[in-house]
Design an enzyme around this catalytic site. Structure first.
Site, PDB file in Angstrom:
ATOM      1  N   ASP A  17       0.833  -1.207   0.000  1.00 25.99           N
ATOM      2  CA  ASP A  17       0.000   0.000   0.000  1.00 25.99           C
ATOM      3  C   ASP A  17       0.867   1.255   0.000  1.00 25.99           C
ATOM      4  O   ASP A  17       2.050   1.225   0.315  1.00 25.99           O
ATOM      5  CB  ASP A  17      -0.960   0.007   1.188  1.00 25.99           C
ATOM      6  N   GLU A  69      -0.669  -1.932   5.260  1.00 28.96           N
ATOM      7  CA  GLU A  69       0.202  -1.816   6.433  1.00 28.96           C
ATOM      8  C   GLU A  69       0.111  -0.437   7.065  1.00 28.96           C
ATOM      9  O   GLU A  69       0.246  -0.291   8.281  1.00 28.96           O
ATOM     10  CB  GLU A  69       1.655  -2.105   6.024  1.00 28.96           C
ATOM     11  N   HIS A  92       8.065   8.457   4.437  1.00 30.54           N
ATOM     12  CA  HIS A  92       6.860   9.267   4.613  1.00 30.54           C
ATOM     13  C   HIS A  92       7.068  10.738   4.235  1.00 30.54           C
ATOM     14  O   HIS A  92       6.172  11.543   4.450  1.00 30.54           O
ATOM     15  CB  HIS A  92       6.280   9.155   6.030  1.00 30.54           C
TER      16      HIS A  92
END
Length: 404
Positions: A81, A139, A366
């Protein structure tokens, strides 16, 4: 088998990179990864394996490779994902889904495992046992996909499990390990405070929930400084304080939201208990009413020491030009739902350096500018392939069984 596998992986390095770039262009959010799942499943169609789709609470896929001879069963896992982040990298394979990005390396995880799995399928006659390839959805978003795959029963027969994660803290060629509790658990909390609104000029006629909320933000930090053992690790963050209103109006209600991180189940229990006590105290002290929820998302990740040492030792023994160093990585306060697997199945989760070669600054996972050195894909495939070969060697296998 070991030499043959490494040669096959080297020959398919470009294929790994191409798969990663394709997935990078078409990222999908947690629980929405239908196209990604189709792409993965189609890769295995026609091969001599069992394929289970829609495993768990989403688009999970489990591919079973049965060796020619009986033996133990191991699992290898990669997540697929992406994140709700608008990409800011300048690469030709930039995300085509606006506002969605593979900013954590899951495209790389999936690419290396697909090619490694295909090579293992071709070498299955040399296997004495079974390998389950877990392509896991969701996840990034609790409750995640790992627990639901466990709960499905499809991996109940797995004896040991292994996973990796790309991390730009070191260069490609670096493989990092940490034994015991290695990644933090995560819980989410939401606090609603109902006060009594009024005019800013007459606070004595109102009950200000913002003041109560501000006290909560300060008070919960004393849990870390005064309730946890100084040798324990804990972090509490209030990331949202919804109290916006007019400058001269005392609001009627506000809401706060945040998360807690911790390195042990005991620390989580202390944090949760103490937060409930503080909320009760705020109700009494400020004359407000509170609705408070504390939701446990992912547990701390525990790498089983004996298995971690087995895997580390196996990779250290590799005489391979692509594996340059094996080191101890620091414990990491981020969270990972691979921890659910490790609660039930002995195994380890280790790290692959992927710091880009020509950059002034490597952006961490991220970040909208996150990128990887694609040489790390071959490093990941070879490292996990080495673990598989060592595991199914009878001498190593017997030694490992004695310790678990």
């Amino acid at each position: 088998m070991r030499k043959q596998l490494m040669t096959m992986l080297e020959e398919r390095n470009e294929e790994m990179i191409n798969i990663r770039r394709y997935l990078h262009q078409y990222p999908e959010l947690s629980f929405e990864e239908a196209n990604t799942a189709n792409f993965i499943a189609e890769f295995y169609e026609g091969k001599d394996v069992d394929i289970e789709r829609n495993v768990g609470n989403g688009f999970g896929i489990v591919v079973t490779i049965k060796g020619e001879n009986p033996g133990n069963t191991i699992a290898l896992r990669a997540d697929f994902d992406a994140l709700a982040i608008k990409e800011e990298t300048d690469v030709p394979f930039k995300s085509k889904n606006d506002g969605v990005m593979h900013a954590c390396g899951h495209d790389g995880h999936t690419a290396y495992l697909m090619v490694l799995a295909d090579c293992l399928i071709q070498l299955k006659s040399s296997l004495s046992g079974t390998i389950k390839i877990i392509h896991q959805h969701a996840e990034e978003m609790p409750p995640g996909g790992a627990k639901s795959i466990l709960d499905s029963g499809i991996i109940d027969d797995v004896d040991h499990i292994f996973g990796t994660h790309l991390m730009p803290v070191d260069s490609a060629g670096t493989v990092g390990f940490n034994s015991g509790y290695s990644m933090a658990g995560m819980s989410r909390f939401v606090l609603g405070i109902q006060g009594n609104g009024g005019h800013g000029s007459s606070p004595h006629l109102a009950n200000d929930p913002i003041v109560a909320g501000a006290h909560f933000v300060t008070a919960i930090q004393t849990i870390i400084s005064r309730r946890l053992n100084p040798f324990d690790v804990g972090v509490i963050t209030v990331g949202s304080f919804d109290g916006k209103g007019a400058r001269n109006v005392i609001k009627d209600r506000i809401e706060l939201e945040g998360d807690a991180r911790y390195m042990s189940v005991e620390a989580r229990q202390i944090i949760e208990t103490e937060m409930h006590r503080i909320v009760k105290g705020i109700e009494i002290e400020f004359g407000v009413t509170c609705d408070f929820t504390f939701t446990n998302n992912y547990p701390p990740l525990y790498n089983h020491p004996e298995i971690t040492e087995f895997v580390k030792s196996s990779i250290e023994k590799m005489d391979d030009q692509d594996i340059k160093q094996v080191i101890e990585f620091p414990k990491f306060s981020g969270s990972e739902d691979f921890s659910y697997y490790l609660e039930k199945i002995p195994g380890t989760f280790f790290f692959i350096g992927c710091k880009p070669k020509v950059v002034e600054k490597a952006y961490f996972n991220h970040h909208p500018k996150f990128d990887i050195d694609e040489d790390s894909l071959l490093v990941a495939a070879k490292s996990v392939g080495q673990v598989v070969c060592s595991y199914f060697q009878q001498s190593h296998h017997s030694e490992l069984e004695k310790t678990v």
